[in-house]
Design a protein around this motif. Structure first.
Motif, mmCIF file in Angstrom:
data_model
loop_
_atom_site.group_PDB
_atom_site.id
_atom_site.type_symbol
_atom_site.label_atom_id
_atom_site.label_comp_id
_atom_site.label_asym_id
_atom_site.label_seq_id
_atom_site.Cartn_x
_atom_site.Cartn_y
_atom_site.Cartn_z
ATOM 1 N N UNK A 103 52.501 -29.680 75.716
ATOM 2 C CA UNK A 103 51.497 -29.978 74.711
ATOM 3 C C UNK A 103 50.316 -30.695 75.324
ATOM 4 N N UNK A 104 49.330 -30.948 74.483
ATOM 5 C CA UNK A 104 48.132 -31.640 74.927
ATOM 6 C C UNK A 104 47.655 -32.545 73.800
ATOM 7 N N UNK A 105 47.386 -33.808 74.134
ATOM 8 C CA UNK A 105 46.883 -34.777 73.159
ATOM 9 C C UNK A 105 45.377 -34.883 73.291
ATOM 10 N N UNK A 106 44.710 -35.095 72.153
ATOM 11 C CA UNK A 106 43.259 -35.254 72.156
ATOM 12 C C UNK A 106 42.896 -36.508 71.397
ATOM 13 N N UNK A 107 41.998 -37.296 71.969
ATOM 14 C CA UNK A 107 41.471 -38.456 71.267
ATOM 15 C C UNK A 107 40.609 -37.981 70.102
ATOM 16 N N UNK A 108 40.331 -38.880 69.184
ATOM 17 C CA UNK A 108 39.447 -38.576 68.060
ATOM 18 C C UNK A 108 38.055 -38.240 68.590
ATOM 19 N N UNK A 109 37.432 -37.224 67.998
ATOM 20 C CA UNK A 109 36.055 -36.848 68.321
ATOM 21 C C UNK A 109 35.125 -37.545 67.325
ATOM 22 N N UNK A 110 33.811 -37.439 67.499
ATOM 23 C CA UNK A 110 32.889 -38.076 66.548
ATOM 24 C C UNK A 110 33.100 -37.554 65.118
ATOM 25 N N UNK A 111 32.835 -38.408 64.139
ATOM 26 C CA UNK A 111 32.941 -38.006 62.732
ATOM 27 C C UNK A 111 32.051 -36.786 62.521
ATOM 28 N N UNK A 112 32.575 -35.804 61.803
ATOM 29 C CA UNK A 112 31.844 -34.565 61.554
ATOM 30 C C UNK A 112 32.260 -33.437 62.477
ATOM 31 N N UNK A 113 33.090 -33.725 63.479
ATOM 32 C CA UNK A 113 33.566 -32.685 64.389
ATOM 33 C C UNK A 113 34.628 -31.855 63.681
ATOM 34 N N UNK A 114 34.540 -30.548 63.847
ATOM 35 C CA UNK A 114 35.490 -29.624 63.244
ATOM 36 C C UNK A 114 36.053 -28.717 64.317
ATOM 37 N N UNK A 143 52.503 -26.040 67.091
ATOM 38 C CA UNK A 143 52.683 -27.229 66.266
ATOM 39 C C UNK A 143 51.404 -28.041 66.422
ATOM 40 N N UNK A 144 50.648 -28.119 65.339
ATOM 41 C CA UNK A 144 49.377 -28.839 65.310
ATOM 42 C C UNK A 144 49.613 -30.168 64.615
ATOM 43 N N UNK A 145 49.290 -31.259 65.288
ATOM 44 C CA UNK A 145 49.453 -32.592 64.711
ATOM 45 C C UNK A 145 48.050 -33.187 64.558
ATOM 46 N N UNK A 146 47.689 -33.486 63.313
ATOM 47 C CA UNK A 146 46.393 -34.097 63.013
ATOM 48 C C UNK A 146 46.683 -35.415 62.312
ATOM 49 N N UNK A 147 46.312 -36.520 62.964
ATOM 50 C CA UNK A 147 46.691 -37.824 62.431
ATOM 51 C C UNK A 147 48.208 -37.916 62.433
ATOM 52 N N UNK A 148 48.797 -38.189 61.270
ATOM 53 C CA UNK A 148 50.255 -38.292 61.151
ATOM 54 C C UNK A 148 50.886 -37.024 60.590
ATOM 55 N N UNK A 149 50.092 -35.981 60.373
ATOM 56 C CA UNK A 149 50.590 -34.757 59.746
ATOM 57 C C UNK A 149 50.811 -33.648 60.757
ATOM 58 N N UNK A 159 51.087 -28.678 70.333
ATOM 59 C CA UNK A 159 52.422 -28.672 70.939
ATOM 60 C C UNK A 159 53.054 -27.291 70.829
ATOM 61 N N UNK A 160 53.848 -26.961 71.817
ATOM 62 C CA UNK A 160 54.665 -25.762 71.747
ATOM 63 C C UNK A 160 56.116 -26.217 71.751
ATOM 64 N N UNK A 161 56.709 -26.280 70.567
ATOM 65 C CA UNK A 161 58.106 -26.683 70.432
ATOM 66 C C UNK A 161 59.042 -25.478 70.451
#
Length: 189
Positions: A121-132, A143-149, A170-172
């Motif tokens: 898997x790969x973790x990403x820090x938060x990007x600037x507000x408004x990033x999509x 497996x996509x984890x956004x925040x706690x979801x 993530x690839x589980x």
């Protein structure tokens, strides 16, 4: 000169030019990006090959795409052939991300190709507000984890999400995950 040397030189030139154009001192950019002043100096002097995370943080702080930081020259129409795409992250097992293309329209817009091998898997820090981010999975189950979801994104499915929070891919599963991703960052304020 190797491809890596060319990328290092382009990054050095573009970082210094963009930092100067925006009126940032090394200290100011270091604070904005969460990167040490020493690292910025080494990058501007083409003495280091920084991690993808560091380049992303610098791009976010400058309000430009990774592609803009790495490009060698401006072109009105830019064709990026497969052998010119930039592999920025990889593992020994075969996971990797490839920056296919990018532009400023009106803020940074990047197109990526990813492969995640089973268990990686790969973790990403938060990007600037408004990033999509938009992703489309072509093989496997991401497996996509956004925040706690956590979300399961199977092949043939697309997802879009605001990426101003920490997120990870993530690839589980037991098969490789292949996906295409677009990242849109708002223009600097």
């Amino acid at each position: 000169m190797t491809d890596l040397d060319q990328l290092t030189q382009a990054l050095a030139h573009n970082l210094k030019r963009l930092r100067t154009e925006r009126g940032f001192t090394l200290e100011a950019l270091a604070t904005r990006a969460g990167v040490s002043r020493g690292m910025l100096i080494q990058i501007e002097q083409a003495r280091t090959n920084p991690s993808v995370g560091t380049v992303v943080k610098i791009g976010d702080a400058l309000g430009v795409s990774v592609q803009t930081l790495l490009k060698e020259r401006d072109l009105t129409v830019r064709l990026v052939h497969a052998d010119q795409a930039v592999r920025l992250w990889s593992t020994e097992a075969g996971s990797h991300s490839i920056l296919l293309a990018g532009t400023e329209a009106p803020g940074p817009l990047e197109l990526w190709q990813w492969r995640l091998m089973p268990g990686e898997g790969s973790d990403s820090d938060a990007h600037p507000v408004g990033t999509t981010e938009l992703i489309h999975v072509t093989d496997g189950v991401l497996t996509l984890v956004v925040g706690d979801n956590e979300h399961q994104v199977p092949a043939g499915t697309s997802a879009t999400f605001p990426s101003h929070v920490a997120h990870s891919y993530r690839n589980n599963g037991s098969e490789p995950v292949e996906m295409t991703m677009a990242v849109s960052v708002p223009p600097p304020r």
